[in-house]
Motif scaffolding. Structure first.
Motif, PDB file in Angstrom:
ATOM      1  N   TYR A 101       0.834  -1.212   0.000  1.00 22.61           N
ATOM      2  CA  TYR A 101       0.000   0.000   0.000  1.00 22.61           C
ATOM      3  C   TYR A 101       0.855   1.243   0.000  1.00 22.61           C
ATOM      4  CZ  TYR A 101       0.305  -1.951   4.682  1.00 22.61           C
ATOM      5  OH  TYR A 101       0.736  -2.587   5.814  1.00 22.61           O
ATOM      6  N   GLY A 154      12.503  -6.794  -0.541  1.00 21.21           N
ATOM      7  CA  GLY A 154      11.327  -6.749  -1.414  1.00 21.21           C
ATOM      8  C   GLY A 154      10.933  -5.295  -1.605  1.00 21.21           C
ATOM      9  N   LYS A 155       9.636  -5.025  -1.510  1.00 27.90           N
ATOM     10  CA  LYS A 155       9.150  -3.668  -1.803  1.00 27.90           C
ATOM     11  C   LYS A 155       9.652  -2.649  -0.769  1.00 27.90           C
ATOM     12  CE  LYS A 155       5.066  -5.630  -2.100  1.00 27.90           C
ATOM     13  NZ  LYS A 155       5.468  -7.019  -2.359  1.00 27.90           N
ATOM     14  N   ILE A 156       9.543  -2.998   0.522  1.00 22.55           N
ATOM     15  CA  ILE A 156       9.953  -2.040   1.566  1.00 22.55           C
ATOM     16  C   ILE A 156      11.484  -1.951   1.624  1.00 22.55           C
ATOM     17  CG2 ILE A 156       9.913  -1.546   4.044  1.00 22.55           C
ATOM     18  CD1 ILE A 156       7.118  -2.926   4.087  1.00 22.55           C
ATOM     19  N   ASP A 175      19.100 -11.330   0.735  1.00 21.39           N
ATOM     20  CA  ASP A 175      17.769 -11.802   0.329  1.00 21.39           C
ATOM     21  C   ASP A 175      18.010 -12.904  -0.687  1.00 21.39           C
ATOM     22  OD1 ASP A 175      15.282 -12.184  -1.016  1.00 21.39           O
ATOM     23  OD2 ASP A 175      14.639 -10.165  -0.473  1.00 21.39           O
ATOM     24  N   ASN A 177      16.183 -14.273  -2.744  1.00 25.26           N
ATOM     25  CA  ASN A 177      15.305 -14.313  -3.932  1.00 25.26           C
ATOM     26  C   ASN A 177      15.418 -13.098  -4.862  1.00 25.26           C
ATOM     27  OD1 ASN A 177      14.078 -16.703  -2.823  1.00 25.26           O
ATOM     28  ND2 ASN A 177      12.999 -15.349  -1.415  1.00 25.26           N
ATOM     29  N   THR A 208      12.183 -17.693   9.414  1.00 29.01           N
ATOM     30  CA  THR A 208      12.712 -16.411   9.902  1.00 29.01           C
ATOM     31  C   THR A 208      12.336 -16.145  11.360  1.00 29.01           C
ATOM     32  OG1 THR A 208      10.774 -15.212   9.063  1.00 29.01           O
ATOM     33  CG2 THR A 208      12.680 -15.361   7.598  1.00 29.01           C
ATOM     34  N   THR A 229      11.027  -3.141  11.680  1.00 30.09           N
ATOM     35  CA  THR A 229       9.696  -2.615  11.333  1.00 30.09           C
ATOM     36  C   THR A 229       8.897  -3.696  10.611  1.00 30.09           C
ATOM     37  OG1 THR A 229      10.476  -1.756   9.218  1.00 30.09           O
ATOM     38  CG2 THR A 229      10.511  -0.220  11.075  1.00 30.09           C
ATOM     39  N   SER A 230       9.353  -4.954  10.698  1.00 32.09           N
ATOM     40  CA  SER A 230       8.707  -6.007   9.900  1.00 32.09           C
ATOM     41  C   SER A 230       7.695  -6.794  10.729  1.00 32.09           C
ATOM     42  CB  SER A 230       9.767  -6.904   9.285  1.00 32.09           C
ATOM     43  OG  SER A 230       9.177  -7.739   8.321  1.00 32.09           O
ATOM     44  N   ARG A 231       8.140  -7.769  11.494  1.00 28.89           N
ATOM     45  CA  ARG A 231       7.256  -8.506  12.398  1.00 28.89           C
ATOM     46  C   ARG A 231       8.043  -8.823  13.664  1.00 28.89           C
ATOM     47  NH1 ARG A 231       3.686  -6.739  10.020  1.00 28.89           N
ATOM     48  NH2 ARG A 231       1.990  -7.780   8.906  1.00 28.89           N
ATOM     49  N   ASP A 255       9.280  -1.093  15.649  1.00 28.84           N
ATOM     50  CA  ASP A 255       7.896  -0.678  15.361  1.00 28.84           C
ATOM     51  C   ASP A 255       6.952  -1.860  15.567  1.00 28.84           C
ATOM     52  OD1 ASP A 255       5.947   1.244  14.463  1.00 28.84           O
ATOM     53  OD2 ASP A 255       5.816   0.094  12.600  1.00 28.84           O
ATOM     54  N   PHE A 295       3.182   1.878   8.737  1.00 23.49           N
ATOM     55  CA  PHE A 295       2.279   2.006   7.580  1.00 23.49           C
ATOM     56  C   PHE A 295       1.439   3.277   7.646  1.00 23.49           C
ATOM     57  CE2 PHE A 295      -1.958   1.535   9.409  1.00 23.49           C
ATOM     58  CZ  PHE A 295      -1.620   1.199  10.701  1.00 23.49           C
TER      59      PHE A 295
HETATM   60  P1  NAI Z   1       7.941  -8.298   0.120  1.00 23.63           P
HETATM   61  O1  NAI Z   1       7.260  -9.605  -0.005  1.00 23.63           O
HETATM   62  O2  NAI Z   1       7.880  -7.335  -1.007  1.00 23.63           O
HETATM   63  O3  NAI Z   1       9.498  -8.533   0.464  1.00 23.63           O
HETATM   64  C1  NAI Z   1       9.948  -9.468   1.393  1.00 23.63           C
HETATM   65  C2  NAI Z   1      11.330  -9.911   0.925  1.00 23.63           C
HETATM   66  O4  NAI Z   1      11.872 -10.753   1.947  1.00 23.63           O
HETATM   67  C3  NAI Z   1      11.298 -10.729  -0.370  1.00 23.63           C
HETATM   68  O5  NAI Z   1      12.168 -10.146  -1.340  1.00 23.63           O
HETATM   69  C4  NAI Z   1      11.787 -12.114   0.054  1.00 23.63           C
HETATM   70  O6  NAI Z   1      12.580 -12.735  -0.932  1.00 23.63           O
HETATM   71  C5  NAI Z   1      12.611 -11.770   1.281  1.00 23.63           C
HETATM   72  N1  NAI Z   1      12.822 -12.910   2.165  1.00 23.63           N
HETATM   73  C6  NAI Z   1      12.009 -13.957   2.409  1.00 23.63           C
HETATM   74  N2  NAI Z   1      12.588 -14.805   3.285  1.00 23.63           N
HETATM   75  C7  NAI Z   1      13.792 -14.273   3.591  1.00 23.63           C
HETATM   76  C8  NAI Z   1      14.855 -14.675   4.447  1.00 23.63           C
HETATM   77  N3  NAI Z   1      14.785 -15.809   5.151  1.00 23.63           N
HETATM   78  N4  NAI Z   1      15.940 -13.887   4.524  1.00 23.63           N
HETATM   79  C9  NAI Z   1      16.027 -12.743   3.811  1.00 23.63           C
HETATM   80  N5  NAI Z   1      15.054 -12.317   2.970  1.00 23.63           N
HETATM   81  C10 NAI Z   1      13.951 -13.063   2.883  1.00 23.63           C
HETATM   82  O7  NAI Z   1       7.358  -7.643   1.467  1.00 23.63           O
HETATM   83  P2  NAI Z   1       7.353  -6.100   1.875  1.00 23.63           P
HETATM   84  O8  NAI Z   1       6.130  -5.455   1.337  1.00 23.63           O
HETATM   85  O9  NAI Z   1       8.665  -5.490   1.592  1.00 23.63           O
HETATM   86  O10 NAI Z   1       7.131  -6.225   3.452  1.00 23.63           O
HETATM   87  C11 NAI Z   1       8.113  -6.802   4.294  1.00 23.63           C
HETATM   88  C12 NAI Z   1       7.518  -7.040   5.661  1.00 23.63           C
HETATM   89  O11 NAI Z   1       7.235  -5.765   6.264  1.00 23.63           O
HETATM   90  C13 NAI Z   1       6.139  -7.749   5.630  1.00 23.63           C
HETATM   91  O12 NAI Z   1       6.304  -9.141   5.672  1.00 23.63           O
HETATM   92  C14 NAI Z   1       5.474  -7.246   6.871  1.00 23.63           C
HETATM   93  O13 NAI Z   1       5.710  -8.176   7.900  1.00 23.63           O
HETATM   94  C15 NAI Z   1       6.200  -5.933   7.213  1.00 23.63           C
HETATM   95  N6  NAI Z   1       5.332  -4.758   7.176  1.00 23.63           N
HETATM   96  C16 NAI Z   1       5.327  -3.907   8.257  1.00 23.63           C
HETATM   97  C17 NAI Z   1       4.539  -2.777   8.262  1.00 23.63           C
HETATM   98  C18 NAI Z   1       4.534  -1.820   9.422  1.00 23.63           C
HETATM   99  O14 NAI Z   1       3.610  -0.992   9.532  1.00 23.63           O
HETATM  100  N7  NAI Z   1       5.511  -1.843  10.297  1.00 23.63           N
HETATM  101  C19 NAI Z   1       3.649  -2.480   7.137  1.00 23.63           C
HETATM  102  C20 NAI Z   1       3.774  -3.397   6.014  1.00 23.63           C
HETATM  103  C21 NAI Z   1       4.578  -4.508   6.059  1.00 23.63           C
END
Ligand code: NAI
Length: 326
Positions: A101, A154-156, A175, A177, A208, A229-231, A255, A295
């Motif tokens: 988003y 990835g995106k973030i 990463d 991938n 992870t 800021t992920s999980r 976060d 977010f």
């Molecule tokens: P995304 O799916 O675009 O990117 C995730 C990346 O992590 C991918 O490129 C993937 O290949 C990589 N990945 C997967 N397993 C891995 C590993 N073991 N080691 C290293 N890299 C690995 O997801 P996006 O949109 O970038 O979001 C990332 C995370 O951010 C989400 O999973 C979510 O938990 C978190 N998030 C937090 C928010 C907040 O408000 N704090 C808001 C939105 C997302």
């Protein structure tokens, strides 16, 4: 189409109300309650439940939803670690999400945490309000030429790389991938051992979970800055406390928090917090915690509402589901 939004907050309602006007048959009901096996029956008579990061969409909850005839779970977030996808499939419940988003919103918040921890603007703000202009204790460091390691690009992660390149930082990425880009790809061990700042942007999976634990801290530079800021469960919080006490971890910006579903998104200022790990983390002078607001920008809230409603509309009209989680 009757849609029950659980864990709904006042700040998101205007976006959903305004955009749902484009769908003549959409009827939205906002519930304050979190979705769980205990609250799921509140969705009786609804076609779709719409949930956020800390709603529990586990097997018992899905069993109740299936029993009362709910056919679709629409996540108004990107992460889906709170959904038992096997159970959803077994019950024939479709799961859709909002994959992106505003990656920039989270990446910018990440930079806010880095700069606040380094330049101590939160402390300076309070000092100056009390006419205390002493600079002792506020010494920071430049981001320019620092090595920043990004786990998950990835995106973030990519949005963060773009910002950090502007600061003149040396950006390392781990990463498995991704291909080449405007960063240096390294192994996880090299990233951990060479970075001055480490930021987590991979999803939470069984691989992870507690990625950052005592072993990972042992590989890091003394005084390293860690940002999550992920999980929450990417980090072992007890290991973080040990690393902070030994000063291995010089700065921690969070976060997200492993047990945040019991704490975040509510005013608990009149309560006694029972989570001793969280209270200990908050007590360190070099720890900065925000309550899952990465977010939280106008642009992101608009996009969340827009894509969530479009997902539900596509599901209703049996169009291809671009954002289905399988
Ligand atoms: P995304 O799916 O675009 O990117 C995730 C990346 O992590 C991918 O490129 C993937 O290949 C990589 N990945 C997967 N397993 C891995 C590993 N073991 N080691 C290293 N890299 C690995 O997801 P996006 O949109 O970038 O979001 C990332 C995370 O951010 C989400 O999973 C979510 O938990 C978190 N998030 C937090 C928010 C907040 O408000 N704090 C808001 C939105 C997302």
């Amino acid at each position: 189409m009757k849609i029950a939004l659980f864990s709904s907050q006042n700040y998101e309602k205007p976006f959903f109300r305004q955009l749902s006007a484009h769908y003549a048959d959409f009827n939205l009901t906002f519930f304050d309650e979190k979705l769980s096996a205990q609250t799921a029956e509140m969705a009786t008579g609804f076609d779709v439940v719409c949930v956020f990061v800390n709603d529990s969409v586990d097997a018992p909850t899905l069993a109740v939803l299936a029993k009362i005839g709910v056919k679709c779970v629409a996540l108004r977030c990107a992460g889906f670690n709170n959904v038992d996808l096997a159970a959803a499939k077994q019950h024939g419940i479709t799961v859709v999400r909002v994959p992106a988003y505003s990656p920039e919103a989270v990446a910018e918040h990440c930079v806010a945490l880095i700069l606040t921890l380094s330049r101590k603007t939160h402390k300076a703000y309070n000092r100056v309000r009390e006419d205390n202009f002493d600079l002792n204790g506020l010494l920071g460091f430049n981001l320019h030429r620092k090595t920043v390691g990004i786990i998950g690009c990835g995106k973030i992660g990519q949005a963060l790389v773009n910002i950090l390149n502007g600061f003149g930082a040396n950006v390392l990425v781990y990463d498995p991938n991704i291909g080449e880009g405007n960063y240096t790809q390294v192994s996880l061990d090299i990233l951990l051992s060479q970075s001055d700042i480490i930021s987590l942007h991979c999803p939470l999976t069984e691989h992870t979970h507690h990625l950052i634990n005592d072993d990972a801290f042992a590989k890091m530079k003394p005084g390293v800055m860690l940002i999550n800021t992920s999980r929450g469960a990417l980090l072992d919080s007890s290991a973080c406390i040990r690393a902070l006490k030994s000063r291995k971890l010089g700065y921690l910006g969070l976060d997200v928090y492993e047990q945040e579903s019991e704490l975040f998104f509510k005013n608990r200022s009149e309560e006694i917090i029972q989570d001793d790990t969280f209270s200990r983390l908050v007590s360190f002078p070099n720890v900065l915690i925000t309550g899952h607001q990465g977010f939280f920008t106008q642009e992101a809230l608009h996009e969340i509402a827009r894509v969530t409603l479009a997902n539900i509309s596509a599901w209703e009209s049996k169009q291809p589901l671009l954002n289905q989680v399988k």
